[in-house]
Design a protein around this motif. Structure first.
Motif, PDB file in Angstrom:
ATOM      1  N   THR A 309      15.109   1.178 -16.545  1.00 17.41           N
ATOM      2  CA  THR A 309      15.965   0.021 -16.286  1.00 17.41           C
ATOM      3  C   THR A 309      17.428   0.348 -16.582  1.00 17.41           C
ATOM      4  O   THR A 309      18.327  -0.112 -15.885  1.00 17.41           O
ATOM      5  CB  THR A 309      15.512  -1.198 -17.116  1.00 17.41           C
ATOM      6  OG1 THR A 309      15.304  -0.798 -18.472  1.00 17.41           O
ATOM      7  CG2 THR A 309      14.219  -1.764 -16.583  1.00 17.41           C
ATOM      8  N   MET A 310      17.655   1.176 -17.595  1.00 16.83           N
ATOM      9  CA  MET A 310      19.033   1.545 -17.918  1.00 16.83           C
ATOM     10  C   MET A 310      19.641   2.395 -16.793  1.00 16.83           C
ATOM     11  O   MET A 310      20.804   2.216 -16.423  1.00 16.83           O
ATOM     12  CB  MET A 310      19.077   2.303 -19.239  1.00 16.83           C
ATOM     13  CG  MET A 310      20.391   2.174 -19.961  1.00 16.83           C
ATOM     14  SD  MET A 310      20.387   3.043 -21.535  1.00 16.83           S
ATOM     15  CE  MET A 310      19.488   1.923 -22.564  1.00 16.83           C
ATOM     16  N   CYS A 312      18.789   2.157 -13.739  1.00 14.90           N
ATOM     17  CA  CYS A 312      19.066   1.193 -12.655  1.00 14.90           C
ATOM     18  C   CYS A 312      20.411   0.514 -12.895  1.00 14.90           C
ATOM     19  O   CYS A 312      21.230   0.395 -11.977  1.00 14.90           O
ATOM     20  CB  CYS A 312      17.993   0.103 -12.605  1.00 14.90           C
ATOM     21  SG  CYS A 312      16.521   0.530 -11.697  1.00 14.90           S
ATOM     22  N   GLY A 313      20.620   0.061 -14.122  1.00 14.27           N
ATOM     23  CA  GLY A 313      21.875  -0.627 -14.456  1.00 14.27           C
ATOM     24  C   GLY A 313      23.073   0.253 -14.160  1.00 14.27           C
ATOM     25  O   GLY A 313      24.083  -0.197 -13.616  1.00 14.27           O
ATOM     26  N   ALA A 314      22.958   1.540 -14.504  1.00 15.49           N
ATOM     27  CA  ALA A 314      24.056   2.468 -14.252  1.00 15.49           C
ATOM     28  C   ALA A 314      24.230   2.707 -12.756  1.00 15.49           C
ATOM     29  O   ALA A 314      25.350   2.760 -12.245  1.00 15.49           O
ATOM     30  CB  ALA A 314      23.795   3.783 -14.974  1.00 15.49           C
ATOM     31  N   LEU A 316      23.780   0.718 -10.381  1.00 14.80           N
ATOM     32  CA  LEU A 316      24.431  -0.416  -9.716  1.00 14.80           C
ATOM     33  C   LEU A 316      25.951  -0.293  -9.738  1.00 14.80           C
ATOM     34  O   LEU A 316      26.640  -0.883  -8.910  1.00 14.80           O
ATOM     35  CB  LEU A 316      24.026  -1.737 -10.399  1.00 14.80           C
ATOM     36  CG  LEU A 316      22.540  -2.091 -10.345  1.00 14.80           C
ATOM     37  CD1 LEU A 316      22.279  -3.372 -11.126  1.00 14.80           C
ATOM     38  CD2 LEU A 316      22.059  -2.232  -8.905  1.00 14.80           C
ATOM     39  N   THR A 317      26.474   0.469 -10.684  1.00 15.31           N
ATOM     40  CA  THR A 317      27.926   0.621 -10.765  1.00 15.31           C
ATOM     41  C   THR A 317      28.426   1.768  -9.877  1.00 15.31           C
ATOM     42  O   THR A 317      29.624   2.001  -9.783  1.00 15.31           O
ATOM     43  CB  THR A 317      28.367   0.955 -12.215  1.00 15.31           C
ATOM     44  OG1 THR A 317      27.906   2.271 -12.550  1.00 15.31           O
ATOM     45  CG2 THR A 317      27.829  -0.045 -13.212  1.00 15.31           C
ATOM     46  N   TRP A 339      11.604  -3.173  -9.108  1.00 16.01           N
ATOM     47  CA  TRP A 339      12.924  -3.819  -9.134  1.00 16.01           C
ATOM     48  C   TRP A 339      13.915  -2.999  -8.301  1.00 16.01           C
ATOM     49  O   TRP A 339      14.702  -3.549  -7.534  1.00 16.01           O
ATOM     50  CB  TRP A 339      13.422  -3.953 -10.585  1.00 16.01           C
ATOM     51  CG  TRP A 339      14.526  -4.963 -10.742  1.00 16.01           C
ATOM     52  CD1 TRP A 339      14.379  -6.294 -11.010  1.00 16.01           C
ATOM     53  CD2 TRP A 339      15.933  -4.732 -10.621  1.00 16.01           C
ATOM     54  NE1 TRP A 339      15.619  -6.897 -11.074  1.00 16.01           N
ATOM     55  CE2 TRP A 339      16.592  -5.973 -10.834  1.00 16.01           C
ATOM     56  CE3 TRP A 339      16.715  -3.614 -10.349  1.00 16.01           C
ATOM     57  CZ2 TRP A 339      17.975  -6.121 -10.792  1.00 16.01           C
ATOM     58  CZ3 TRP A 339      18.096  -3.756 -10.298  1.00 16.01           C
ATOM     59  CH2 TRP A 339      18.722  -4.992 -10.523  1.00 16.01           C
TER      60      TRP A 339
END
Lengths: 645, 335
Positions: A309-310, A312-314, A316-317, A339
């Protein structure tokens, strides 16, 4: 079996923690520095210190892509290694062992598996030999194996005096003594070993001196006692230069990621995947062509749920983001995979398969996660699954995985395994400089009136131009729930259908876009009907076997399937129309690629060759199985077994 | 950028979204949403600079209702998602929101490790004691022996205290607000956002449908009959939560004990406000920057990876050299 006359299959066994890894690497590099091809393969237990591990090196003027099951040279310094591997040594081969191990009862070795110990004891009893190492050595002598007892203890005691160390300190160099003795026997220049030891221990003069002394001592002993080998491939004067690398699959993947511009990688420690992340950590910061440096974040996190998930979060940027794991960790990542599929996140997952299920065999190999990788996660969403077949593939595929992820905006699962991770090979420096980086279609907007933007615009290719978090005038939403074009949750049935169809269209686009060689590769005689289909690390053994079988004028081709999802069904259906016999080779129980062939093209293997002992296939074993099939003696389903691995 | 173009019609917040909220009437979520809108405006942040990550549940829908980058993530995973974005793009203001079940049950492991990392982000827990969206099961903040409307028996489990858990996990700013005290809540959200480390703000809120025990009247202390509410502000009573950058271990421990002690108060007097602000603890972002000074300029998100022709920018020569089999001196003398 016919082998190249200058080829040497070398094996060393020893307890974990005794430094055989390092010395094998040094010996392999020394051989490679003479311009020879080296292929290394490592087997080890899930243990820190004490359990048995062994390393195979195959050294040859010709390229080699798999290990050999029967070594020409066996190097040991403990009784367990001697007992485990003596029976595998080729007739006429050479064995180095500790003089003190000449008469050790098998029953005194606690880590020797009961099944194996029983089998050895039975054989010895039947032959009327004592149930100890003396019996085994005697058996080997009958097969013309040359046995060289090395007085390690005596030599180490002398070294302790010479180097002014305690015997305990000097004993640390037993690995160097053993490897150097075998190198002396094979006639390798000792200067190469010394130079490489200098490189490895350069910072610690005392340790270097001890190990250098061990080399000299071993060479003196062998010169006095034994004549060196007749087969000396190092004297072929093969050209050598800085372009040749000796590296393993984990390093290759890591380098491919850095070439691609990896900006963010998370991991949770797991065998055999974490070697890659640990190697990446040590490469930071990464030099850039413009003189600057990049500082990718390589982060150990609390678990694989966070790792995926981390990342993924990165992603997105806009950071090129990846995570690296093995089967049990990948199980935890499945919710994130969904996701990422739903939100069309470019996420690269390097999946190093190991023996499963559950904890399974953490340090042993398997190609058991193919169907899992293709289906992981609930519901239906596109993902791209590609599998590397060798250490060179590892680099280019790792690099390309980010292009696929960015271009198609989906999770890319790069299938690897323990075999690739811990095999090492001489390869030419990778030519990545002209490989294209593709960041995919981006959405840019200058008009503040036009926000929020359509993150998930419905397009004919299924690919929606991508805005990034924090980008000017590109505000949008993302959601694991079904959503509309702006990313707002929506349960409207028509919207649902449109979004499912949009996402899935990317799969057709991938199949249209990708060139054939990215989907599959053909080796051997392209026109042959005798066809071997394989995937992943098993390619090495298949390729070795194909080369050998071709030498006896058998026409055969091998097809390595590289793209596993979406499946290149059209190309394979066409290629396999005339295949006869069709052989599928893979390291798992059920034949997972074979199942995919049946599912997608309605044709399965005439002969399925599998192995699921946790050990990789060798060229030797695949060659023997293919020969049998060629001779008309093949079975529909064969398990390649070797109880001595 | 004119107001007309960017503000929702008839609304004064840049962050206000016209989307219809599907929360129940009287839900505390409205108060928290309103406070978020107001605070982000007051801090003069722009929607392009803020990312709000939501967990799963009623509270997890908050990102849809704010006009900024809004990411509805997975149950329990809101913190790692948010952390990934923050580490890759440190310039982004990152806020994570989620329910008490999301953060303290299924996401408890991430909460603990987010505290350890001390990354500059704000985590708001919407604490109503129940799992509303799945029809009222007990959540981790419901106390032992309490029975809410949908439960067939009183809770058999001890509750989790989010404040003391956050303290031991290492969160460096810990606060508590109340969904219907918007003025205080705005102040707390602003402090949490401005705090240069991991901030956990837990917000007490009624669930008018499922939690009949802790409704507005209960928080207002109507049952106490003393004319006072249950909630009071620590700061109003002179409580100083700050551990300065150069505070010694003794002072830090004193403030931790103070925080732990305040966090245990419940029942007739429930403290709100800032429980601790510890500026002395190491921060992951600082460490990464120290190790690799180029890390934030440009950030991983903004680091170019190829030139204008699409060729890779990375230069791997030295990495390859280390793996080369060539031994300069030895090779030249090899016969």
């Amino acid at each position: 079996m016919q082998r190249q006359c200058y080829e040497i299959a070398w094996r060393i066994g020893g307890p974990q923690g005794s430094g055989i890894d390092l010395l094998t690497n040094i010996f392999g590099r020394a051989c490679a520095s003479c311009g020879l091809n080296v292929f290394g393969h490592r087997e080890y237990h899930s243990n820190i210190i004490g359990r048995h591990s062994y390393f195979d090196l195959c050294i040859s003027p010709e390229p080699i892509t798999s290990h050999r099951e029967s070594p020409d040279v066996l190097v040991t310094f403990d009784a367990e290694s001697l007992c485990r591997h003596l029976v595998t040594v080729a007739d006429g081969g050479r064995v180095l062992f500790a003089a003190d191990d000449a008469e050790v009862p098998l029953d005194s070795l606690p880590f020797l598996d009961a099944r194996f110990k029983g089998a050895l004891n039975n054989t010895l009893s039947e032959a009327g030999l004592p149930r100890n190492t003396a019996g085994l050595l005697e058996q080997a002598r009958h097969r013309s194996v040359q046995l060289l007892a090395i007085p390690y203890l005596e030599m180490l005691t002398a070294m302790a005096d010479e180097c002014d160390l305690s015997r305990h300190q000097a004993a640390r160099a037993i690995n160097t003594l053993a490897v150097a003795a075998s190198a002396a026997l094979l006639g390798l220049d000792d200067g190469l070993l010394i130079a490489l030891l200098k490189r490895a221990f350069g910072k610690d003069q005392a340790i270097f001196s001890l190990n250098a002394r061990a080399v000299t001592k071993a060479y003196e002993f062998v010169d006095e006692q034994h004549s060196a080998s007749a087969s000396r491939p190092w004297q072929l004067n093969q050209p050598t230069d800085r372009e040749t690398l000796f590296l393993n699959g984990s390093q290759s993947v890591a380098l491919g990621k850095l070439a691609a511009g990896l900006a963010f990688q998370t991991y949770y420690p797991i065998s055999p995947a974490s070697d890659e992340s640990v190697f990446l950590e040590a490469q930071n910061p990464v030099p850039l062509r413009n003189g600057d440096h990049a500082a990718p974040v390589i982060l150990q996190v609390e678990d694989e749920l966070a790792a995926a998930t981390m990342a993924c979060g990165a992603a997105l940027t806009g950071a090129r983001s990846a995570t690296s794991t093995s089967g049990p960790g990948f199980c935890l990542m499945t919710e994130s995979l969904g996701w990422a599929g739903m939100n069309e996140v470019p996420l690269v997952v390097s999946l190093y398969q190991r023996g499963g299920p559950s904890t399974g065999m953490p340090t042993r190999t398997e190609q058991g996660d193919l169907q899992f990788a293709i289906h992981a996660g609930h519901g239906e969403f596109p993902r791209l699954v590609l599998a590397s077949g060798d250490i060179e593939d590892c680099f280019y595929d790792a690099m390309q995985a980010f292009n696929y992820a960015d271009r198609y905006q989906l999770p890319v699962i790069h299938l690897l395994d323990k075999t690739l991770a811990s095999s090492s090979q001489t390869l030419r420096r990778f030519r990545y400089e002209d490989k294209k980086i593709d960041r995919g279609e981006r959405l840019f907007n200058d008009d503040p009136n036009a926000i929020p933007v359509d993150r998930f615009a419905l397009t004919s290719s299924g690919i929606s131009p991508r805005p990034l978090l924090g980008q000017d005038n590109a505000q949008h939403w993302l959601s694991g729930a079904e959503h509309d074009a702006r990313g707002q949750v929506s349960e409207d049935p028509v919207m649902r259908e449109q979004m499912m169809e949009k996402r899935t269209r990317k799969l057709q686009q991938i199949l249209r876009d990708l060139p054939l060689e990215e989907k599959l590769r053909i080796y051997g005689d392209e026109t042959a009907r005798f066809t071997v289909v394989t995937w992943g690390s098993t390619k090495g053994a298949v390729w070795d076997a194909i080369k050998r079988i071709t030498q006896s004028n058998v026409e055969v081709r091998a097809i390595q399937v590289r793209l596993l999802s979406p499946f290149p069904a059209g190309e394979l259906a066409q290629l396999l129309t005339d295949a006869a016999p069709l052989v599928v080779v893979e390291c798992n129980y059920s034949g997972q690629l074979n199942a995919l062939l049946c599912e997608h093209i309605g044709r399965g293997a005439d002969h399925l060759l599998v192995k699921y002992s946790g050990r990789p296939m060798s060229g030797d074993a695949v060659f023997a199985a293919l020969q049998k099939i060629h001779d008309g003696d093949g079975l529909p389903h064969s398990v390649l077994r070797n109880s001595n691995e | 950028m004119s107001d007309k173009k960017t503000r929702s019609q008839g609304h004064d917040s840049l962050f206000h979204s016209d989307r219809v909220k599907d929360w129940c009437a009287g839900c505390g979520d409205f108060g928290i949403l309103r406070s978020l809108e107001k605070t982000l405006d007051r801090m003069q942040l722009l929607p392009d600079q803020v990312a709000v990550f939501g967990g799963i549940g009623c509270s997890g829908k908050t990102p849809y209702y704010l006009k900024t980058y809004g990411i509805h993530t997975l149950h329990g995973r809101v913190l790692p998602f948010a952390t990934g974005a923050k580490l890759a793009k440190p310039g982004l203001t990152v806020i994570a929101v989620g329910g008490d079940g999301d953060g303290l049950s299924i996401g408890a492991g991430h909460l603990v490790n987010a505290g350890r990392r001390n990354v500059d982000l704000t985590y708001i827990i919407f604490d109503n004691g129940v799992y509303g969206l799945t029809k009222g099961q007990a959540s981790p903040t419901l106390h032992y022996g309490e029975q809410t409307r949908a439960m067939s028996a009183p809770s058999m489990l001890e509750h989790i205290n989010p404040l003391s858990l956050a303290l031991t996990a290492g969160f460096t700013w810990i606060g508590r607000g109340y969904a219907y005290n918007v003025e205080q809540l705005c102040d707390l959200i602003e402090q949490a956002i401005r705090h240069p480390g991991s901030a956990l703000l837990t917000v007490l809120q009624p669930c008018p449908i499922y939690n009949q025990l802790h409704d507005k009247d209960w928080y207002a202390g109507k049952d106490l009959g003393n004319g006072k509410g249950r909630l009071y502000s620590l700061q109003d009573e002179g409580y100083d939560p700050v551990v300065q950058l150069d505070a010694g271990q003794a002072l830090q421990e004193e403030k931790m004990i103070q925080c732990l002690s305040a966090a245990q108060q419940w029942g007739t007097r429930i403290p709100t406000g800032v429980f601790i602000q510890d500026l002395s603890k190491p921060r992951l972002l600082d460490h990464i920057t120290q190790q690799h000074p180029g890390y934030t300029s440009p950030s991983p998100a903004e680091q170019p990876v190829c030139d204008k022709h699409g060729r890779p920018l990375s230069r791997l020569d030295t990495l390859f050299d280390a793996l080369s089999v060539h031994i300069p001196n030895a090779n030249s003398s090899q016969s």
